[in-house]
Design an enzyme around this catalytic site. Structure first.
Site, PDB file in Angstrom:
ATOM      1  N   GLY A  57       0.941  -1.284  -0.085  1.00 52.41           N
ATOM      2  CA  GLY A  57      -0.012   0.021   0.063  1.00 52.41           C
ATOM      3  C   GLY A  57       0.686   1.669  -0.189  1.00 52.41           C
ATOM      4  CB  SER A  58       0.149   4.829  -0.415  1.00 50.74           C
ATOM      5  OG  SER A  58      -0.992   4.631   0.572  1.00 50.74           O
TER       6      SER A  58
ATOM      7  CG  ASP B  42       0.785  -4.622   5.877  1.00 47.51           C
ATOM      8  OD1 ASP B  42       0.725  -2.730   4.991  1.00 47.51           O
ATOM      9  OD2 ASP B  42       0.138  -5.345   5.927  1.00 47.51           O
ATOM     10  N   GLY B  43       1.073  -0.885   6.638  1.00 50.37           N
ATOM     11  CA  GLY B  43      -0.004   0.765   6.672  1.00 50.37           C
ATOM     12  C   GLY B  43      -1.219  -0.335   7.495  1.00 50.37           C
TER      13      GLY B  43
ATOM     14  CD  GLU C 229      -1.391  -5.833   3.537  1.00 54.82           C
ATOM     15  OE1 GLU C 229      -1.134  -4.605   3.067  1.00 54.82           O
ATOM     16  OE2 GLU C 229      -2.440  -6.295   3.386  1.00 54.82           O
TER      17      GLU C 229
END
Length: 262
Positions: A34-35, A89-90, A111
């Protein structure tokens, strides 16, 4: 890094920068998707290039793997690593107990596998991802393509008995075609608005035939690192019951962050 980023990108950057400091030489590190996680990979890549940091990264998607190799991080599979020191991680949402909704990028299965195979999970986020109750962000479910419409119907029927405000279920699309995960599965997004009992919902939906995994991460996250557009960072440790603060300054320079448009 460039100082002309938007406030939200500055928040993502400072959270990623702070979270990268949890990584030490010789660690095996789970790399999220992700971003926000892309900022983290860039920050670690900078440490590899500038400081000689030696780590091995286990990416949670093909996109993250490509970015990690691009910035000089040695990549290995989870089967090779077996167990990780840390995963960073986000998250799409997190609550006060550091329970999460993840999967907006479509990589929730890998994830969750990587996060649960780690001694510690650190989540990086901007302050907008904080919620009192999970569910405002659509909850992703990874489902096998075979009979997915039947699976969707079973999910809708199951939601009638759950403590949620909405029950709309939609197939995630990639343009005109269904979205496919790296494992070749579909994503069904559950528009629930509010999840009254996330633990119960997670257990129940995973019993539905066709559902591979859901995007509720319960009792997995240890630390959340929250970035702000002015450079402030908060670190909340659920195990230690501690909140710490730091700050990162923005300087005008031309380095490997310049091409990050994720």
């Amino acid at each position: 890094m460039p100082s002309d980023l938007s406030p939200i990108d500055k928040a993502k950057f400072v959270a990623a920068k702070q979270a990268s400091l949890y990584v030490e030489d010789g660690m095996k590190v789970g790399l999220g998707t992700g971003s926000t996680a892309a900022w983290l990979v860039k920050c670690l890549g900078e440490r590899v290039q500038d400081d000689g940091l030696k780590i091995k990264g286990v990416p949670t998607s093909s996109r993250t793997a490509a970015l990690a190799r691009e910035v000089g991080i040695e990549v290995m599979s989870l089967d090779e690593a077996r167990w990780l020191d840390i995963t960073i991680d986000g998250a799409d949402e997190y609550d006060g107990n550091l329970n999460l909704i993840k999967g907006g990028g479509g990589a929730l299965l890998q994830e969750k596998i990587v996060a649960t195979a780690s001694d510690q999970m650190v989540v990086i986020a901007d302050a907008s991802k904080s919620v009192e109750t999970l569910g405002g962000f659509p909850l992703p479910l990874e489902v096998v393509p075979f009979g997915w419409q039947t699976t969707k119907t079973l999910i809708e029927e199951t939601l009638i008995g759950m403590d949620v405000l909405g029950r709309k279920v939609s197939l995630r699309m990639n343009g005109e075609a269904p979205f496919y995960t790296d494992e070749g599965n579909h994503i069904l997004d559950l528009h629930l608005n509010r999840i009254g009992n996330a633990r119960q919902l997670s257990l129940v939906v995973n019993q539905i035939p066709g559902v591979v995994e859901n995007g509720l991460f319960i009792d997995i996250c240890d630390i959340v690192v929250i970035g702000h557009g002015d450079g402030r960072v908060e670190m909340r440790d659920i195990n230690e019951g501690m909140v710490q603060e730091a700050r990162h300054d923005f300087i005008e320079t031309d380095n490997l962050f310049a091409d990050l448009n994720d």
